[in-house]
Design a protein around this motif. Structure first.
Motif, PDB file in Angstrom:
ATOM      1  N   SER A 106       7.251   5.726  -4.774  1.00  0.00           N
ATOM      2  CA  SER A 106       8.218   5.117  -5.699  1.00  0.00           C
ATOM      3  C   SER A 106       8.898   3.916  -5.066  1.00  0.00           C
ATOM      4  CB  SER A 106       9.260   6.149  -6.126  1.00  0.00           C
ATOM      5  OG  SER A 106       8.672   7.187  -6.880  1.00  0.00           O
ATOM      6  N   ARG A 107       9.170   4.002  -3.770  1.00  0.00           N
ATOM      7  CA  ARG A 107       9.869   2.914  -3.082  1.00  0.00           C
ATOM      8  C   ARG A 107       9.001   1.656  -3.013  1.00  0.00           C
ATOM      9  NH1 ARG A 107      14.203   1.886  -0.047  1.00  0.00           N
ATOM     10  NH2 ARG A 107      14.036   0.427   1.692  1.00  0.00           N
ATOM     11  N   ILE A 108       7.732   1.807  -2.663  1.00  0.00           N
ATOM     12  CA  ILE A 108       6.884   0.618  -2.561  1.00  0.00           C
ATOM     13  C   ILE A 108       6.660  -0.012  -3.928  1.00  0.00           C
ATOM     14  CG2 ILE A 108       4.640   1.812  -2.691  1.00  0.00           C
ATOM     15  CD1 ILE A 108       3.602  -0.185  -0.607  1.00  0.00           C
ATOM     16  N   ILE A 109       6.551   0.799  -4.962  1.00  0.00           N
ATOM     17  CA  ILE A 109       6.406   0.256  -6.314  1.00  0.00           C
ATOM     18  C   ILE A 109       7.676  -0.486  -6.729  1.00  0.00           C
ATOM     19  CG2 ILE A 109       6.182   0.883  -8.755  1.00  0.00           C
ATOM     20  CD1 ILE A 109       4.231   3.092  -7.816  1.00  0.00           C
ATOM     21  N   ALA A 110       8.832   0.073  -6.386  1.00  0.00           N
ATOM     22  CA  ALA A 110      10.095  -0.582  -6.725  1.00  0.00           C
ATOM     23  C   ALA A 110      10.228  -1.937  -6.043  1.00  0.00           C
ATOM     24  CB  ALA A 110      11.271   0.326  -6.337  1.00  0.00           C
ATOM     25  N   LEU A 111       9.869  -1.996  -4.753  1.00  0.00           N
ATOM     26  CA  LEU A 111      10.059  -3.231  -3.995  1.00  0.00           C
ATOM     27  C   LEU A 111       8.949  -4.243  -4.246  1.00  0.00           C
ATOM     28  CD1 LEU A 111      11.812  -4.730  -1.960  1.00  0.00           C
ATOM     29  CD2 LEU A 111      10.475  -3.675  -0.120  1.00  0.00           C
ATOM     30  N   ASN A 112       7.705  -3.780  -4.330  1.00  0.00           N
ATOM     31  CA  ASN A 112       6.572  -4.706  -4.420  1.00  0.00           C
ATOM     32  C   ASN A 112       6.183  -5.087  -5.846  1.00  0.00           C
ATOM     33  OD1 ASN A 112       6.546  -4.150  -1.674  1.00  0.00           O
ATOM     34  ND2 ASN A 112       4.342  -3.847  -1.557  1.00  0.00           N
ATOM     35  N   ILE A 113       6.598  -4.264  -6.822  1.00  0.00           N
ATOM     36  CA  ILE A 113       6.227  -4.550  -8.213  1.00  0.00           C
ATOM     37  C   ILE A 113       7.452  -4.766  -9.087  1.00  0.00           C
ATOM     38  CG2 ILE A 113       5.155  -3.630 -10.299  1.00  0.00           C
ATOM     39  CD1 ILE A 113       3.059  -2.294  -8.630  1.00  0.00           C
ATOM     40  N   THR A 114       8.318  -3.749  -9.168  1.00  0.00           N
ATOM     41  CA  THR A 114       9.429  -3.821 -10.122  1.00  0.00           C
ATOM     42  C   THR A 114      10.366  -4.976  -9.823  1.00  0.00           C
ATOM     43  OG1 THR A 114       9.310  -1.418 -10.424  1.00  0.00           O
ATOM     44  CG2 THR A 114      11.304  -2.533 -11.188  1.00  0.00           C
ATOM     45  N   ALA A 115      10.821  -5.080  -8.585  1.00  0.00           N
ATOM     46  CA  ALA A 115      11.788  -6.131  -8.247  1.00  0.00           C
ATOM     47  C   ALA A 115      11.218  -7.537  -8.445  1.00  0.00           C
ATOM     48  CB  ALA A 115      12.294  -5.934  -6.825  1.00  0.00           C
ATOM     49  N   PRO A 116      10.054  -7.858  -7.865  1.00  0.00           N
ATOM     50  CA  PRO A 116       9.574  -9.227  -8.063  1.00  0.00           C
ATOM     51  C   PRO A 116       9.233  -9.552  -9.515  1.00  0.00           C
ATOM     52  CG  PRO A 116       7.922  -7.908  -6.915  1.00  0.00           C
ATOM     53  CD  PRO A 116       9.181  -7.111  -6.937  1.00  0.00           C
ATOM     54  N   THR A 117       8.809  -8.563 -10.279  1.00  0.00           N
ATOM     55  CA  THR A 117       8.513  -8.817 -11.689  1.00  0.00           C
ATOM     56  C   THR A 117       9.790  -9.119 -12.451  1.00  0.00           C
ATOM     57  OG1 THR A 117       6.608  -7.339 -11.573  1.00  0.00           O
ATOM     58  CG2 THR A 117       7.419  -7.898 -13.762  1.00  0.00           C
ATOM     59  N   ARG A 118      10.822  -8.323 -12.209  1.00  0.00           N
ATOM     60  CA  ARG A 118      12.105  -8.577 -12.872  1.00  0.00           C
ATOM     61  C   ARG A 118      12.689  -9.926 -12.469  1.00  0.00           C
ATOM     62  NH1 ARG A 118      15.969  -3.347 -12.548  1.00  0.00           N
ATOM     63  NH2 ARG A 118      17.436  -4.996 -13.139  1.00  0.00           N
ATOM     64  N   LEU A 119      12.593 -10.264 -11.192  1.00  0.00           N
ATOM     65  CA  LEU A 119      13.149 -11.537 -10.739  1.00  0.00           C
ATOM     66  C   LEU A 119      12.329 -12.712 -11.265  1.00  0.00           C
ATOM     67  CD1 LEU A 119      14.231 -10.742  -7.072  1.00  0.00           C
ATOM     68  CD2 LEU A 119      15.528 -10.526  -9.202  1.00  0.00           C
ATOM     69  N   ALA A 120      11.008 -12.562 -11.321  1.00  0.00           N
ATOM     70  CA  ALA A 120      10.184 -13.620 -11.898  1.00  0.00           C
ATOM     71  C   ALA A 120      10.545 -13.840 -13.364  1.00  0.00           C
ATOM     72  CB  ALA A 120       8.705 -13.266 -11.764  1.00  0.00           C
ATOM     73  N   ALA A 121      10.792 -12.751 -14.080  1.00  0.00           N
ATOM     74  CA  ALA A 121      11.164 -12.869 -15.494  1.00  0.00           C
ATOM     75  C   ALA A 121      12.518 -13.558 -15.641  1.00  0.00           C
ATOM     76  CB  ALA A 121      11.197 -11.492 -16.144  1.00  0.00           C
ATOM     77  N   ALA A 122      13.476 -13.162 -14.808  1.00  0.00           N
ATOM     78  CA  ALA A 122      14.805 -13.777 -14.872  1.00  0.00           C
ATOM     79  C   ALA A 122      14.732 -15.258 -14.537  1.00  0.00           C
ATOM     80  CB  ALA A 122      15.756 -13.056 -13.921  1.00  0.00           C
TER      81      ALA A 122
END
Length: 266
Positions: A106-122
């Protein structure tokens, strides 16, 4: 020199690839927003770069596996003064799918996928409003080689490559440049943090982090969609892209492919 102006927000900026990006963009005259967990190391870096370049540097301590901290960086991007986002923060795991539990996965998915995707969208939303901006996503050559090493890490990097190519196709007409950078093995702290020994690789496989970032910035200035610093023969990547494009019209059909039809003689 960079042809994209504005403040540069860099995640994972306390060391490694992120710190070198901070150095290079500061020397190009960009103000910086540095994001990472280690505030002390970012402040040390910021003090040096302020002294050497005179640029303004803001520090935001954040753990991008935490939803509230990701939201904090999204809000910072929404302020409208950031012109370049470098999505660099990431992690690897020690061991394979079978050797890691739910918390690590869950941690690697949060850092490597969720966070950069959300920041790219923002960032993209803010950039579209301005009619300009750039998103740099640090992926990995393992996005192209899922059979090597563990599939969790390479899968997260394949996501970033996919996201980058989609953003490039869909947002470039609105003034948004998106670059996926695919490093090979690079000498940074990610190895030690994940319990791996980078020196176990043949020496000619491991790139110096300064060379990696400088090459990535050459690709940035050329406005490449995908930059692969270790790849000498770009024709190989172009051939893969051409094969993928040729297959695309055949990927969704009303009829089942003949090779999957059940034989009437069975």
């Amino acid at each position: 020199m960079s042809i994209t102006q504005g403040t540069v927000l860099i995640t994972g900026a306390s060391s490694g690839i992120g710190a070198i990006y901070a150095d290079r963009f500061a020397k190009r005259g960009h103000d910086l927003v540095l994001v990472a967990r280690d505030a002390a190391r970012m402040e040390t870096l910021a003090e040096r770069l302020r002294s050497e370049t005179g640029v303004a540097i803001e520090i935001i301590p954040a753990d991008l596996t935490a939803d509230a901290d990701v939201a904090k960086i999204e809000a910072r991007l929404a302020q409208g003064d950031v012109g370049i986002l470098v999505n660099n923060a990431g992690m690897s795991l020690n061991g394979s799918l079978l050797e890691n539990g739910p918390e690590n996965i869950s941690r690697i998915i949060a850092l490597n996928i969720t966070a950069p995707t959300r920041l790219a969208a923002a960032a993209a939303k803010a950039f579209v409003a301005q009619g300009k901006g750039a998103v740099v996503n640090i992926a990995s050559v393992l996005a192209l080689a899922p059979e090597m090493f563990d599939g969790i890490y390479s899968g997260t990097k394949a996501h970033l490559l996919n996201l980058s190519q989609a953003m490039s196709a869909q947002l470039s007409a609105q003034g948004i440049y998106t670059q996926a950078v695919l490093p090979g093995a690079t000498r940074t702290e990610i190895w030690e943090r994940s319990g791996k020994d980078v020196d176990s690789f043949p020496a000619d496989m491991v790139m110096d982090v300064n060379e990696l970032v400088d090459a990535a910035l050459v690709g940035f200035d050329r406005r490449e969609t995908v930059t692969i610093p270790p790849l000498a023969d770009i024709i190989q990547f172009d051939a893969m892209q051409a094969a993928r494009a040729a297959m695309r019209p055949n990927l969704s059909k009303k009829a089942v492919a003949e090779r999957y039809r059940v034989s009437e003689t069975l």
